[in-house]
Design an enzyme around this catalytic site. Structure first.
Site, mmCIF file in Angstrom:
data_model
loop_
_atom_site.group_PDB
_atom_site.id
_atom_site.type_symbol
_atom_site.label_atom_id
_atom_site.label_comp_id
_atom_site.label_asym_id
_atom_site.label_seq_id
_atom_site.Cartn_x
_atom_site.Cartn_y
_atom_site.Cartn_z
ATOM 1 C CG ASP A 271 -14.194 4.712 54.049
ATOM 2 O OD1 ASP A 271 -14.077 3.474 53.914
ATOM 3 O OD2 ASP A 271 -14.395 5.469 53.080
HETATM 4 C C1 GLC Z 1 -13.427 2.125 51.235
HETATM 5 C C2 GLC Z 1 -14.474 3.037 50.733
HETATM 6 C C3 GLC Z 1 -15.864 2.759 51.194
HETATM 7 C C4 GLC Z 1 -16.104 1.301 51.399
HETATM 8 C C5 GLC Z 1 -15.090 0.758 52.376
HETATM 9 C C6 GLC Z 1 -15.227 -0.722 52.633
HETATM 10 O O1 GLC Z 1 -12.136 2.448 51.120
HETATM 11 O O2 GLC Z 1 -14.172 4.390 50.750
HETATM 12 O O3 GLC Z 1 -16.788 3.311 50.298
HETATM 13 O O4 GLC Z 1 -17.408 1.061 51.843
HETATM 14 O O5 GLC Z 1 -13.776 1.011 51.933
HETATM 15 O O6 GLC Z 1 -14.858 -1.484 51.527
#
Ligand code: GLC
Length: 708
Positions: A271
């Site tokens: 993430d």
């Molecule tokens: C985040 C989220 C995730 C997302 C990623 C990219 O902080 O937790 O769900 O896909 O960033 O935007």
């Protein structure tokens, strides 16, 4: 599926330098390079970028995002393909969560449809729209099982049940990826957030989790297992720790379970910034240590924190990371790139689509996602009903689209005032203050919660309807007119303080582009409601956690799910206001007795593939044709690890014409009657199973099966 590309991936790898390899493990966002395009181009030219995320902030779900810039992406891709030494194309990813231009219901709502065929069709539409904008990879589906609706991200997932979650996982992955990842209209899916993120303590986003292995295997993992079985290309490691080990640094989770037990072959992306968070969490000493621990755990692609690109080459030189470990990660990334046909077609395809078809599928799904929670006979409205519409969401557009809507247009989304005024043949008025209510037959109140109360980093401590809205509801009730509540929400709310003042409640969620049109059709009976609750609705927020697949306490006074009046809280019972699987229709479905073809089956027969058949007759006794979700629950009455009092094991959504009777059959086998031990071994144990077939998790319509 991905391993078949291993030979080719290894050939490519054999010609790569260490820094090119590490570049493949680096995902960047373009925003920091605003005004520095030359620097960005040089980085790509040098082989330093494996992937670009098309998002400008770490919490893209609720922050306004820039639009996709297809020309720029093509230019940058051309540099990777034509000017870098290896010529390996980059993979562009974006959070296309429950829609791209056309917006479908938030995932929690689409789970309420209990219609995975329709969900799959809609997710195919989403993939086609994304692909037309050069997006080849989406960070969806979100499969976090959640028992705490304070958590804002409950909106993004399938709710509280592992079976429903698994069915939705399969539908979304198949929709996005199709049967052939290379085909026009396919994009790569990403099962997230692996693992346990939905169990964050107190529903506080990013908070720690405490999850036993039994809970992990039986509740949290099944949807991920289903996604892997459906061939998902990527998995995202979550921010949280489980019992003190951050998942992004946890080899047990990313390697032993994900690859060892689930057989995942694609690549794992972190993430956003989760690798460097290992330092903030106190799991790694510094960024170098973060890179080392994450790679060792089995994390392949580093999202946006540059930990890998800045540290892995030195770590190899120092002998703290082997080039072999890096090769493994790069090979996985290359296998997915090869499987999706990125080398043959780096620029995306020009999938042509008919926006109207997508909108009509979005309408069908929002029709089926809405749940009629209460109806004392006021609904459906007659065509000449004089309606007075009020409430804070009567003219709202953006909220109807829900969280994680990056590319949908609020301006093009009809609001409830517009949708109702088109349908109402009688007098229709909108007022903010319920003025002149005497002139109307029915008051419709558009209430609920703003989309910014849900989604990432948007948890709330109180899931009841807020004070101002409760006042409005009471005022409407005091007029003596019948009051219909339309709830626009991203989670289940605790409606104990409000439900009594309504004559009918339609739970409309945040259902996307067609939300208001579906509400209007349902209120007037042009669509017969068929959604079912994918989560338990508590009476009060203080009853959280409350979920249906709970084990027995051993003290019968505690009852099932708070259903008995004694032995709950001293200040009132905690029976849910609306249980899991619940939802009303305009027609009446009557159930015959649950039948079991064979009263017993041997474990050996089950192991060799035998299935036991259960059936029920359902008759539509009402005045409307309609869809009924017939649900089958089991209870394994004695087991070495105590089992829930009800576990959903199958359901069928069937269309039954008025006056018609349908026999609905279920076939349960080895894979349905067992559970996972704390080691992750799947067991079916001999003994008595109660099988329940009915309209929701409280059904008592049961048959007995003995496994001997
Ligand atoms: C985040 C989220 C995730 C997302 C990623 C990219 O902080 O937790 O769900 O896909 O960033 O935007």
């Amino acid at each position: 599926m991905y391993k078949e590309y291993l030979t080719r991936a290894r050939e490519i790898l054999s010609d790569m330098t260490l820094s090119e390899k590490v570049g493949q493990l680096n995902q960047i966002t373009i925003t920091p390079y605003t005004g520095k395009t030359d620097e960005l181009k040089e980085l790509i030219r040098s082989g330093g970028v494996g992937s670009i995320i098309l998002a400008s902030s770490a919490t893209a779900g609720n922050d306004p995002q820039g639009h996709v810039n297809v020309e720029l992406y093509r230019d940058l891709q051309r540099i990777a393909v034509e000017q870098s030494r290896t010529g390996i194309p980059m993979i562009y990813g974006r959070d296309v969560i429950h829609g791209h231009r056309t917006v479908y219901p938030i995932p929690l709502a689409s789970a309420a449809s209990f219609n995975e065929g329709l969900v799959e069709r809609c997710y195919r539409n989403i993939a086609v729209e994304a692909l037309a904008d050069s997006i080849r990879w989406t960070f969806s589906p979100m499969l976090d099982l959640c028992r705490d609706p304070r958590w804002g991200r409950i909106a993004e997932g399938p709710g509280e049940d592992p079976l429903l979650g698994s069915r939705m996982a399969t539908a979304c992955v198949k929709g996005f990826q199709g049967d052939d990842l290379k085909a026009d209209g396919s994009i790569v899916a990403c099962a997230k957030h692996y693992l346990g993120y939905g169990a964050s303590e107190g529903g506080r986003d990013y908070a720690r989790t405490e999850i036993s292995d039994v809970t992990l295997y039986n509740y949290i993992l099944p949807a991920f297992r289903a996604a892997v079985d459906a061939g998902v290309g990527t998995v995202m490691s979550s921010f949280n720790d489980i019992n003190g080990t951050p998942v992004t640094g946890g080899r047990k989770y990313l390697t032993d379970i994900l690859r060892g037990k689930l057989g995942f072959e694609g690549f794992v992306v972190s993430d956003w910034g989760a690798v460097c968070q290992l330092e903030h969490a106190g799991f790694a000493e510094n960024r170098e240590d973060c890179a080392k621990k994450a790679l060792h755990a089995g994390l392949d692609l580093d999202m946006c924190d540059k930990c890998y690109i800045e540290n892995l080459p030195d770590l190899v030189k120092k002998g703290e990371v082997t080039e072999q470990e890096i090769d493994t990660a790069v090979t996985r990334v290359l296998c997915v790139k090869l499987a999706m046909g990125l080398f043959e077609n780096p620029y995306g395809k020009c999938a042509n689509y008919d926006k109207n078809v997508h909108l009509s599928n979005a309408k069908l799904l929002s029709d089926e996602s809405m749940v009629l929670l209460k109806n004392n006979g006021v609904l459906p409205l007659k065509k000449d009903t004089k309606i007075l519409l009020s409430g804070p969401f009567a003219e709202e557009r953006r909220t109807l689209l829900g969280t994680w809507t990056l590319d949908g247009s609020a301006e093009e989304t009809p609001n409830l005032r517009e949708a109702l005024s088109q349908k109402a043949a009688g007098v229709f008025r909108y007022t903010e203050e319920l003025k002149d209510a005497e002139d109307c037959d029915v008051i419709v109140l558009a209430v609920g919660e703003d989309y910014r109360k849900t989604g990432e980093n948007h948890s709330v401590s109180d899931i009841s309807l807020d004070g101002a809205q409760v006042e409005l509801v009471k005022k409407a009730h005091a007029t003596g007119k019948r009051v219909v509540g339309v709830f626009f929400c991203g989670r289940q709310m605790a409606l104990g303080n409000a439900a009594g003042f309504f004559d009918a409640i339609l739970y409309a969620w945040h259902c996307g582009s067609k939300t208001a049109c579906s509400v209007a059709d349902i209120l007037f009976g042009d669509v017969v409601p068929s959604g079912r609750t994918p989560v338990t609705f508590p009476q009060k927020p203080t009853h959280i956690p409350l979920y249906y697949n709970v084990t027995s306490s051993g003290r019968p006074a505690n009852g099932y799910y708070g259903e008995l009046s004694q032995g709950t809280y001293d200040d009132g019972d905690y029976a849910p206001l609306y249980p899991f699987g619940y939802g009303l229709s305009y027609t009446v479905f009557e159930y015959g007795k649950a039948e079991c073809a064979d009263g017993e089956v041997s474990l050996e027969e089950l192991k060799s593939g035998k299935k036991v058949t259960f059936s029920v007759e359902v008759t539509n006794k009402g005045d409307y044709d309609g869809k009924e979700t017939v649900q089958l629950y089991i209870s394994d009455t004695v087991a070495s690890v105590i089992r829930p009092i009800r576990e959903l094991k199958d359901y069928k959504k069937v269309f039954i014409k008025k006056g018609e009777t349908k026999k609905v059959e279920f076939h349960l086998g080895f894979g349905d009657l067992g559970f996972y031990s704390e080691n992750g071994d799947y067991l079916v144990e001999k003994g008595k199973f109660n099988i329940y077939i009915g309209k929701d998790c409280l059904t008592d319509n049961s048959a007995v099966l003995y496994v001997i």
